[in-house]
Design a protein around this motif. Structure first.
Motif, PDB file in Angstrom:
ATOM      1  N   ALA A  60       1.331  -1.408   0.274  1.00  0.00           N
ATOM      2  CA  ALA A  60       0.515   0.747  -0.242  1.00  0.00           C
ATOM      3  C   ALA A  60       0.908   1.122  -0.106  1.00  0.00           C
ATOM      4  O   ALA A  60       0.347   2.751  -0.831  1.00  0.00           O
ATOM      5  N   ARG A  61       1.676   1.142   0.739  1.00  0.00           N
ATOM      6  CA  ARG A  61       3.047   2.668   0.971  1.00  0.00           C
ATOM      7  C   ARG A  61       3.574   2.524  -0.443  1.00  0.00           C
ATOM      8  O   ARG A  61       3.320   3.719  -0.972  1.00  0.00           O
ATOM      9  N   THR A  62       3.951   1.360  -1.217  1.00  0.00           N
ATOM     10  CA  THR A  62       4.442   1.994  -2.320  1.00  0.00           C
ATOM     11  C   THR A  62       3.594   2.126  -3.365  1.00  0.00           C
ATOM     12  O   THR A  62       3.829   3.016  -4.870  1.00  0.00           O
ATOM     13  N   ALA A  63       2.496   1.945  -3.250  1.00  0.00           N
ATOM     14  CA  ALA A  63       0.863   2.371  -4.634  1.00  0.00           C
ATOM     15  C   ALA A  63       1.191   3.288  -4.725  1.00  0.00           C
ATOM     16  O   ALA A  63       0.589   4.318  -4.945  1.00  0.00           O
ATOM     17  N   ALA A  64       0.770   3.711  -3.115  1.00  0.00           N
ATOM     18  CA  ALA A  64       0.794   5.473  -2.787  1.00  0.00           C
ATOM     19  C   ALA A  64       2.075   6.626  -3.371  1.00  0.00           C
ATOM     20  O   ALA A  64       1.546   7.464  -4.062  1.00  0.00           O
ATOM     21  N   LEU A  65       3.254   5.375  -3.111  1.00  0.00           N
ATOM     22  CA  LEU A  65       3.947   6.748  -4.541  1.00  0.00           C
ATOM     23  C   LEU A  65       3.889   6.652  -5.716  1.00  0.00           C
ATOM     24  O   LEU A  65       4.419   7.769  -5.482  1.00  0.00           O
ATOM     25  N   LYS A  66       3.324   5.710  -6.850  1.00  0.00           N
ATOM     26  CA  LYS A  66       3.512   5.420  -7.465  1.00  0.00           C
ATOM     27  C   LYS A  66       2.101   6.401  -7.767  1.00  0.00           C
ATOM     28  O   LYS A  66       2.204   7.416  -9.127  1.00  0.00           O
ATOM     29  N   HIS A  67       1.540   6.556  -6.568  1.00  0.00           N
ATOM     30  CA  HIS A  67       0.159   7.029  -7.536  1.00  0.00           C
ATOM     31  C   HIS A  67       0.318   8.712  -6.873  1.00  0.00           C
ATOM     32  O   HIS A  67      -0.301   9.307  -7.769  1.00  0.00           O
ATOM     33  N   ALA A  68       1.417   8.884  -6.703  1.00  0.00           N
ATOM     34  CA  ALA A  68       1.825  10.228  -6.331  1.00  0.00           C
ATOM     35  C   ALA A  68       3.040  11.326  -7.213  1.00  0.00           C
ATOM     36  O   ALA A  68       3.488  11.884  -7.540  1.00  0.00           O
ATOM     37  N   GLY A  69       2.939  10.329  -7.989  1.00  0.00           N
ATOM     38  CA  GLY A  69       4.090   9.870  -9.508  1.00  0.00           C
ATOM     39  C   GLY A  69       5.192  10.538  -8.414  1.00  0.00           C
ATOM     40  O   GLY A  69       6.386  10.856  -8.597  1.00  0.00           O
ATOM     41  N   ILE A  70       5.512   9.691  -7.951  1.00  0.00           N
ATOM     42  CA  ILE A  70       6.682   9.411  -6.990  1.00  0.00           C
ATOM     43  C   ILE A  70       7.553   8.357  -7.125  1.00  0.00           C
ATOM     44  O   ILE A  70       7.315   7.251  -7.340  1.00  0.00           O
ATOM     45  N   ALA A  71       9.207   7.780  -7.593  1.00  0.00           N
ATOM     46  CA  ALA A  71       9.398   6.982  -7.823  1.00  0.00           C
ATOM     47  C   ALA A  71      10.756   6.938  -7.161  1.00  0.00           C
ATOM     48  O   ALA A  71      11.523   8.114  -6.997  1.00  0.00           O
ATOM     49  N   LEU A  72      11.257   5.429  -6.732  1.00  0.00           N
ATOM     50  CA  LEU A  72      12.021   5.701  -6.003  1.00  0.00           C
ATOM     51  C   LEU A  72      13.241   4.197  -6.199  1.00  0.00           C
ATOM     52  O   LEU A  72      13.410   3.312  -6.124  1.00  0.00           O
ATOM     53  N   TRP A  73      14.160   4.397  -5.523  1.00  0.00           N
ATOM     54  CA  TRP A  73      15.814   4.061  -6.088  1.00  0.00           C
ATOM     55  C   TRP A  73      16.845   4.268  -4.980  1.00  0.00           C
ATOM     56  O   TRP A  73      16.681   5.299  -4.182  1.00  0.00           O
ATOM     57  N   ASP A  74      17.956   3.632  -5.553  1.00  0.00           N
ATOM     58  CA  ASP A  74      19.191   4.042  -4.706  1.00  0.00           C
ATOM     59  C   ASP A  74      20.072   4.466  -6.033  1.00  0.00           C
ATOM     60  O   ASP A  74      20.179   4.167  -6.811  1.00  0.00           O
TER      61      ASP A  74
END
Length: 163
Positions: A60-74
Motif C-alpha cells: 500500500a505504501r509503495t502504491a501510494a508513492l506511485k500514485h503520487a508520481g514518486i519513483a524511489l531508488w538508490d
C-alpha cells in the motif's frame, strides 16, 4: 564487511519525482523493503505527503508513492559495507545504478531529490556526468535516517513537502 546489493526501483507509469537514497541498510535488506528500519522517518514523511498511513502494509505504501508520481531508488547498485551507515560504504567497491537509462525510460521525471548528502555526493560524482538531461531540478533533502537525528521530524516533513 558485507557485499550488499540494492533493490529494483519503485516506479509508476509517469513519475514526476525520483527520490534517491544511497544504499539500503541492513534492516531494509533483511526485510527486502526500502526504509524498513523502524526509526527511519521515510515512511512517516511519505505518509504526511501522500496520506497513506506509515503503518500500512508495504504494498500500500509503495502504491501510494506511485500514485503520487514518486519513483524511489538508490544511487548505488552494490557495494561493500561493514554496517548500515553511509560512512561504512567502501567507495572503491561501489557500483552506481544506471540512472541515466532509468531517466531515458521515464522522461516525465523533472525533479530528483536526494535523501541525504551521501546520495547527492555519489550522484554528482558518478552519475551526473553520464546524464544528458539539462531540465531536471536537483534537491537535497534532510536525511530520513535515524543517524540524522539533529532535525525534528516535523521540520523534515516541511522540507520534503516543499520539494
Amino acid at each position: 564487511m558485507l557485499h550488499v546489493t540494492s533493490f529494483a526501483p519503485i516506479s509508476g507509469e509517469m513519475p514526476r519525482i525520483l527520490i534517491l537514497g544511497s544504499m539500503p541498510g541492513l534492516a531494509s535488506l533483511n526485510a527486502n523493503q526500502y526504509y524498513a528500519h523502524q526509526q527511519n522517518a521515510f515512511w512517516k514523511i511519505i505518509a504526511a505527503i501522500t496520506g497513506c498511513p506509515a503503518e500500512a502494509d508495504y504494498a500500500a505504501r509503495t502504491a501510494a508513492l506511485k500514485h503520487a508520481g514518486i519513483a524511489l531508488w538508490d544511487v548505488l547498485e552494490s557495494c561493500i559495507r561493514s554496517g548500515s551507515l553511509d560512512a561504512d560504504i567502501d567507495m572503491k567497491s561501489a557500483k552506481a545504478n544506471n540512472i541515466a537509462d532509468f531517466l531515458l525510460q521515464n522522461p516525465s521525471i523533472s525533479t530528483i531529490c536526494f535523501n541525504g548528502t551521501t546520495a547527492e555526493a555519489i550522484f554528482k560524482r558518478r552519475i551526473l556526468p553520464t546524464l544528458q538531461h539539462a531540465d531536471i531540478r536537483y534537491i537535497r533533502l534532510p536525511s530520513s535516517s535515524p543517524a540524522h537525528a539533529g532535525m525534528r521530524l516535523q521540520d523534515k516533513i516541511l522540507a520534503w513537502r516543499a520539494a
